[in-house]
Design an enzyme around this catalytic site. Sequence first.
Site, PDB file in Angstrom:
ATOM      1  N   LYS A   1       0.821  -1.208   0.000  1.00 13.48           N
ATOM      2  CA  LYS A   1       0.000   0.000   0.000  1.00 13.48           C
ATOM      3  C   LYS A   1       0.864   1.271   0.000  1.00 13.48           C
ATOM      4  CE  LYS A   1      -4.132  -2.135   0.907  1.00 13.48           C
ATOM      5  NZ  LYS A   1      -3.688  -3.526   0.878  1.00 13.48           N
TER       6      LYS A   1
HETATM    7  C1  PLP Z   1      -4.223  -4.675   0.374  1.00 15.02           C
HETATM    8  C2  PLP Z   1      -3.432  -5.921   0.349  1.00 15.02           C
HETATM    9  C3  PLP Z   1      -3.746  -6.968  -0.546  1.00 15.02           C
HETATM   10  C4  PLP Z   1      -4.910  -6.916  -1.514  1.00 15.02           C
HETATM   11  O1  PLP Z   1      -4.741  -5.950  -2.528  1.00 15.02           O
HETATM   12  P1  PLP Z   1      -5.990  -5.398  -3.353  1.00 15.02           P
HETATM   13  O2  PLP Z   1      -5.466  -4.249  -4.143  1.00 15.02           O
HETATM   14  O3  PLP Z   1      -6.996  -4.977  -2.318  1.00 15.02           O
HETATM   15  O4  PLP Z   1      -6.495  -6.512  -4.204  1.00 15.02           O
HETATM   16  C5  PLP Z   1      -2.923  -8.094  -0.540  1.00 15.02           C
HETATM   17  N1  PLP Z   1      -1.893  -8.205   0.339  1.00 15.02           N
HETATM   18  C6  PLP Z   1      -1.576  -7.223   1.206  1.00 15.02           C
HETATM   19  C7  PLP Z   1      -0.432  -7.425   2.142  1.00 15.02           C
HETATM   20  C8  PLP Z   1      -2.333  -6.052   1.259  1.00 15.02           C
HETATM   21  O5  PLP Z   1      -2.016  -5.090   2.142  1.00 15.02           O
END
Ligand code: PLP
Length: 471
Positions: free
Chosen positions: A117
């Site tokens: 993120k």
């Molecule tokens: C947010 C997240 C995901 C999922 O990603 P999306 O964009 O919501 O599909 C997978 N793994 C981690 C560690 C995340 O923080």
Amino acid sequence: MITYSSTRGGDSGKSFTEVLLAGLAKDGGLFLPDEWPVLSPEKLASMAGKSYAEIAFDVIAPFVDDHFDDVRLKAILDKTYGQAETRFHHKAITPLRQLDQNLWSLELYHGPTMAFKDVALQLLGHLFDAALEDQGERVTILGATSGDTGSAAIEGCLACKNVDIFILFPDGRVSDVQRRQMTTLGAANVYPVAVKGTFDDCQNLVKAAFNDHDFRAAQNLSAVNSINWARIIAQTVYYFVASAALGGCQRPLSFVVPTGNFGNIFAAYVAMKMGLPIEKLIVATNSNDILTRFFEKGAMEKGAVTPTLAPSMDIQISSNFERYLFELMGRDSVALKKAMTDFAEKGHFEVTKDQLTQALTLFDAGRADDAATLETIARIYKEADLLMDPHSAIGLNVAYAQRDKRGPSDVPIVSLACAHPAKFPDAVKKATGVHPALPAFLSDLMDRDEVMHKLDNDLVSLQHYIKEKTA
Ligand SMILES: *Cc1c(COP(=O)(O)O)cnc(C)c1O
């Protein structure tokens, strides 16, 4: 200049800056550009020797408006991903690690909170700040976290002059590391709030605050959630970066993406639309497999959420899937709206056989439950002496399965690694017997001073606190 419209047909002709600051469209839909900018073969070929920040400029520039002219956009991207000021702890920002002859791990977890993120949220903070400066505005960002993603939102807003951020979390129900990642930053515009209640209570407080229209207007409340268009294009960049490194953006690759809200994999779809050669996009889910079932059957069927070792993928509604569905339905807002209404009311919708066939020309999907996740963590530790977090291991599990299914192929598979193993130490320890250490930049985390505010589960107290702090 590209304009943006809502998937639901009730909001159109918006500029990038409007879409950036609004997040969700007025009609409840998600914004998409009215056309896809396609990069020329020369532009793609030129990426081979470029830095992350330079590729980010090539990818993002076609989507922005006059508020972000070339000089300003370059400066922002340089601040976020350039060598001098970046808060990422790897010079490549998102390095590739070769796992075997044609399997690679794209490490997206070298940002300040150890999860992917950061790649988008670090940029979003700078974009927000610049847009707000132009409008002479200030916003209050309000959000809730169960632990994993709050710190990435906070870190993204740390350097913002025009943003105050309040993140609610359930008191005593997030891990010490998660809490300390939010409470030890010592920034004047950051307010971590421990609510006496559950994560649901936190989410309900946020919703209630947004639904109080006077309060919302007075505070200029805003959110940085995963449906924001700017987050998607920030993520599109690393698909080009990986492709530039492995095949000069000429040779097709397949990507396996651990998926929850469908934001990350939709960013890959955008890369494909912009001309990046992609063989397959493979959705990897845990046992909350609504998306995998969609690609198997062409039907979306809501179930109950089961907690797993990969909590960031424990979802039953993938908000960004609406963007892909809109594309699959030929950008027909009426049909899209009907599917979304059916899903909200009956927990079910279907696409046609032709649409499913069309989807499967690009997408495939697989799943890994907790047992398979632990096995994969153990396997990669044994084979490559590498510790992997549960989310990343789900991707890798599905990548192995794809290879078995498809047989020998020259097309490299890139599996996305979405979190640092130290972010989910219990699962890693269980699978390997090894407790993953925090990276050096967080090694003193447990000794830093904490600042947070404790609050009852009560809207009036929350509003009072926000007003007082932003007065
Ligand atoms: C947010 C997240 C995901 C999922 O990603 P999306 O964009 O919501 O599909 C997978 N793994 C981690 C560690 C995340 O923080």
